[in-house]
Enzyme design. Structure first.
Site, PDB file in Angstrom:
ATOM      1  N   ARG A  52       0.841  -1.204   0.000  1.00  0.00           N
ATOM      2  CA  ARG A  52       0.000   0.000   0.000  1.00  0.00           C
ATOM      3  C   ARG A  52       0.879   1.259   0.000  1.00  0.00           C
ATOM      4  NH1 ARG A  52      -2.269   0.949   4.835  1.00  0.00           N
ATOM      5  NH2 ARG A  52      -3.386  -1.024   4.871  1.00  0.00           N
ATOM      6  N   ASP A 177      -2.922  20.156 -14.935  1.00  0.00           N
ATOM      7  CA  ASP A 177      -3.394  18.888 -15.493  1.00  0.00           C
ATOM      8  C   ASP A 177      -2.920  18.849 -16.934  1.00  0.00           C
ATOM      9  OD1 ASP A 177      -4.792  16.823 -16.703  1.00  0.00           O
ATOM     10  OD2 ASP A 177      -6.674  17.221 -15.638  1.00  0.00           O
TER      11      ASP A 177
END
Ligand SMILES: *Cc1c(COP(=O)(O)O)cnc(C)c1O
Length: 380
Positions: A52, A177
């Site tokens: 994780r 972005d």
């Protein structure tokens, strides 16, 4: 990050890897382990503990992207939006965010959700209007300026350096972005951005078979540490197999993106004066309002474009349905060309013109794509 003398085309083709020490394999191994054993002193053998928090395959994909973007470090997430959400989660309570009026709808939905919960405050602006941008930023309160360039689906080009200067003067961070451009076409850190985001679902993976996102930072700092904490505590990491597919997809990044950009320019020029086409929106055309900034900021003009056909909803729908090579699907940046009637997707209250078709150019034969558009326009 250590300096790599090889050019990006080369280290990406090799996935930063030449030959596996243990086996001689010229393909990077896929590490699926979720847990990592300790040594006789009960110390971790390498840095990995539990996947994780990362594993060797995830790390390798991140390192390739960090180098491609000329950044310090990268972090992969299970989807693009999970990555954006992690960045927004680093903001203080009630922080002010400035974002574009026209932006990726999923990011807009995320912001709407956070606004409803009073987690953030926000002002939406036209990012090509620098005076409006300056007016929207509140010094000392605006923590984040979020930008997208080129802007989907009209492909306006935002001047990253100009926006960075305005954001930094007010103490805000600029995140870009850069999904629609890809690192082949634009590297926002060269123009002053602090954080770069990609939906790797698009060009970076490029084969429409992995969902994921990545944040890249220009420097190591408290916000980056916080973003890592958010990924760890929410478990939003990309899985190893997806990371491995991403590494494989990125090996052809330059040939895919350069081919798509070349074909997109040819299609744009071909359709610009077509009798059934009202206008073509592509930053590579001199007629495009963002052309001058694009020439400074982009290497090539990318594979995304839109055309407005003459007529309304009905005529546009007929053109889409008549296409045979372009697939009628959403998303972008894959090897297959896609065409989409955006108004149908976004609904009646969207400002998108009824007659706009968004095109993601793939790597098929340029002649087949142009012939397909010709027959669809003629028959609609
Ligand atoms: C697809 C996309 C996203 C969201 O990424 P997902 O991987 O779908 O979550 C964000 N920004 C842009 C510009 C995109 O095209």
């Amino acid at each position: 990050m250590s300096k790599d003398e090889r050019s990006p085309e080369t280290f990406v083709a090799h996935a930063l890897h030449s030959v596996d020490e243990a086996t001689g394999s010229i393909v990077p191994p896929l590490h699926t382990a979720t847990t990592f054993a300790r040594d006789e002193d009960y110390q971790l053998r390498h840095k990995h503990l539990y996947s994780r928090y990362g594993n060797p395959t995830i790390d390798q994909a991140e390192e390739i992207i960090a180098r491609l973007e000329l950044g310090h470090d990268a972090m992969l997430f299970a989807s693009g939006l999970a990555g954006i959400a992690a960045l927004f989660e680093t903001l203080g309570p009630g922080a002010h965010v400035v974002a574009p009026e026209v932006m990726y709808w999923g990011t807009r939905d995320l912001m709407t959700h956070m606004l409803k919960k009073q987690r953030i405050t926000a002002t939406y602006v036209d990012p090509t209007d620098l005076d409006a941008l300056k007016a929207a930023i509140v010094p000392g309160k605006t923590e984040l300026v979020w930008m997208e360039t080129p802007v989907n689906p009209v492909w306006d080009v935002v001047d990253i350096q100009a926006v960075a200067d305005i954001a930094h003067a007010a103490g805000a961070v600029l995140a870009v972005d850069s999904t629609a451009a890809s690192p082949v076409v634009t590297r926002p850190f060269e123009h002053g951005a602090d954080i770069v985001f990609h939906s790797i679902t698009k060009y970076l993976n490029g084969h429409s078979d992995v969902l994921g996102g990545v944040l890249v930072t220009r420097e190591d700092n408290a916000r980056w540490a916080e973003a890592r904490t958010v990924r760890n505590v929410t478990g939003a990491v990309l899985a190893p197999f997806e990371s491995w597919l991403l590494i494989r997809g990125m090996r052809t990044l330059f040939v895919r993106v350069n081919k798509a950009a070349e074909t997109a320019l040819a299609i744009a020029r071909h359709l610009e004066h077509h009798p059934r086409v009202e206008k073509v929106l592509y930053p590579g055309l001199q007629s495009h309002p963002g052309h001058e900034i694009a020439r400074r900021q982009m290497d090539g003009f990318g594979g995304m474009m839109s055309i407005c056909v003459k007529g309304g909803m009905a005529e546009t729908g007929r053109v889409i349905r008549a296409l045979k090579v372009f697939l009628p699907a959403t998303s972008l940046g894959g090897v297959e060309s896609l065409a989409e009637h955006r108004k149908v997707i976004e609904g009646d209250d969207s400002p998108i013109p009824d007659n706009l078709i968004r095109i993601s150019v793939g790597i098929e034969s340029r002649d087949d794509l142009i012939a397909d558009l010709e027959q669809a326009l003629a028959n609609a």
